[in-house]
Design an enzyme around this catalytic site. Sequence first.
Site, PDB file in Angstrom:
ATOM      1  CG  HIS A 280      -2.085   0.825   1.245  1.00 18.75           C
ATOM      2  ND1 HIS A 280      -2.006   2.195   1.212  1.00 18.75           N
ATOM      3  CD2 HIS A 280      -3.404   0.536   1.306  1.00 18.75           C
ATOM      4  CE1 HIS A 280      -3.230   2.704   1.251  1.00 18.75           C
ATOM      5  NE2 HIS A 280      -4.095   1.736   1.303  1.00 18.75           N
TER       6      HIS A 280
ATOM      7  CD  GLU B 126      -3.716   1.212  -2.236  1.00 22.27           C
ATOM      8  OE1 GLU B 126      -4.398   0.200  -2.003  1.00 22.27           O
ATOM      9  OE2 GLU B 126      -4.102   2.365  -1.954  1.00 22.27           O
TER      10      GLU B 126
HETATM   11  O1  TA6 Z   1      -6.353   0.974  -0.460  1.00 19.67           O
HETATM   12  C1  TA6 Z   1      -7.443   1.822  -0.352  1.00 19.67           C
HETATM   13  C2  TA6 Z   1      -8.129   1.592   0.981  1.00 19.67           C
HETATM   14  O2  TA6 Z   1      -8.642   0.278   1.067  1.00 19.67           O
HETATM   15  C3  TA6 Z   1      -9.208   2.643   1.137  1.00 19.67           C
HETATM   16  O3  TA6 Z   1     -10.490   2.082   1.038  1.00 19.67           O
HETATM   17  C4  TA6 Z   1      -8.920   3.246   2.511  1.00 19.67           C
HETATM   18  O4  TA6 Z   1      -9.604   2.523   3.509  1.00 19.67           O
HETATM   19  C5  TA6 Z   1      -7.402   3.067   2.571  1.00 19.67           C
HETATM   20  O5  TA6 Z   1      -7.204   1.750   2.065  1.00 19.67           O
HETATM   21  C6  TA6 Z   1      -6.758   3.317   3.901  1.00 19.67           C
HETATM   22  O6  TA6 Z   1      -7.184   2.352   4.831  1.00 19.67           O
HETATM   23  P1  TA6 Z   1      -6.699   2.534   6.377  1.00 19.67           P
HETATM   24  O7  TA6 Z   1      -7.264   1.334   7.090  1.00 19.67           O
HETATM   25  O8  TA6 Z   1      -5.193   2.578   6.350  1.00 19.67           O
HETATM   26  O9  TA6 Z   1      -7.259   3.860   6.828  1.00 19.67           O
END
Ligand code: TA6
Length: 280
Positions: free
Chosen positions: A149, A253
């Site tokens: 991520h 990602e």
């Molecule tokens: O990768 C995108 C995502 O799944 C979004 O939906 C948002 O939730 C982001 O990840 C960040 O998630 P977090 O749990 O780190 O706030």
Amino acid sequence: MASATVDDLVMLELDANNSVSVSRHGATVTSWRHKGEEILFLSSKAVFDNVKAIRGGVPICFPQFGPWDLGPQHGFARTARWSVYHPPTSLDEGTITAILELNDQQTDNAWGYKFTLLYSITLTHTTLELKVGVENNSPKPFDFTILLHPYFSVSNVEAISVTGFENSHYFDKNKDGAKFVQKENEVKITSATDKIFPNVIGPHALLDPNKNRVVVIHKENFPDTVVWNPWTEGAKKMSDFGDDEFAHMVCVEPGFVSNRVCLEPNQEFNASMTLSVEMK
Ligand code: TA6
């Protein structure tokens, strides 16, 4: 309340301008300095208490990308304390590598399976390679989803574009997961964006004209790519993210998230993301 200490960090340094910092909390790469420039985004409000996931850098989502019944979303890997399996080692004058490990003994393993994760980080003067291996040490099969991520630092999110999506489709998490066609090669960010692109082989290029910089994202065995920017509304919902910071980051990602990875006992899964930077 725990707080980060110096032994939380694993440093890979080629020289003063080319280095990587990795927190043992979640094996989160928190910095990649390439030719003196920081490539990754780290929120000014990121929390380093060894409890909360670090807001920025490259968190690892495992054994679940997204919400799950057995714990917080995105799984336990990004909030567990990893051990140093192989300390930073110079392979030659232009390459340094380190390996971090997480296994079921180190997690409050509500998931219930025996596993070993090995995460190798390799820095050269031109690339950063992040390779993740999953081994099933259980007597029974298990399945998971997994994603890296990365938060990339950008000059202004409305000025950048990300390529590598021509003739694909995506599921829009901001529109109840509805499916949309993506004909254009490039994705631009002009509002809250949370798009899952299945089976886009890449490579992707993050073009930042204001920085005269292209970050190239190569993927191996990560068939899917998620593009995320919380925009104003999403930023306000995160206590560890500044209200205006959405303008200076984008997440691209690589993951295996549209289908689940199934491992038989003693079987392994390996995937990697390799980043490089081209100055335009
Ligand atoms: O990768 C995108 C995502 O799944 C979004 O939906 C948002 O939730 C982001 O990840 C960040 O998630 P977090 O749990 O780190 O706030």
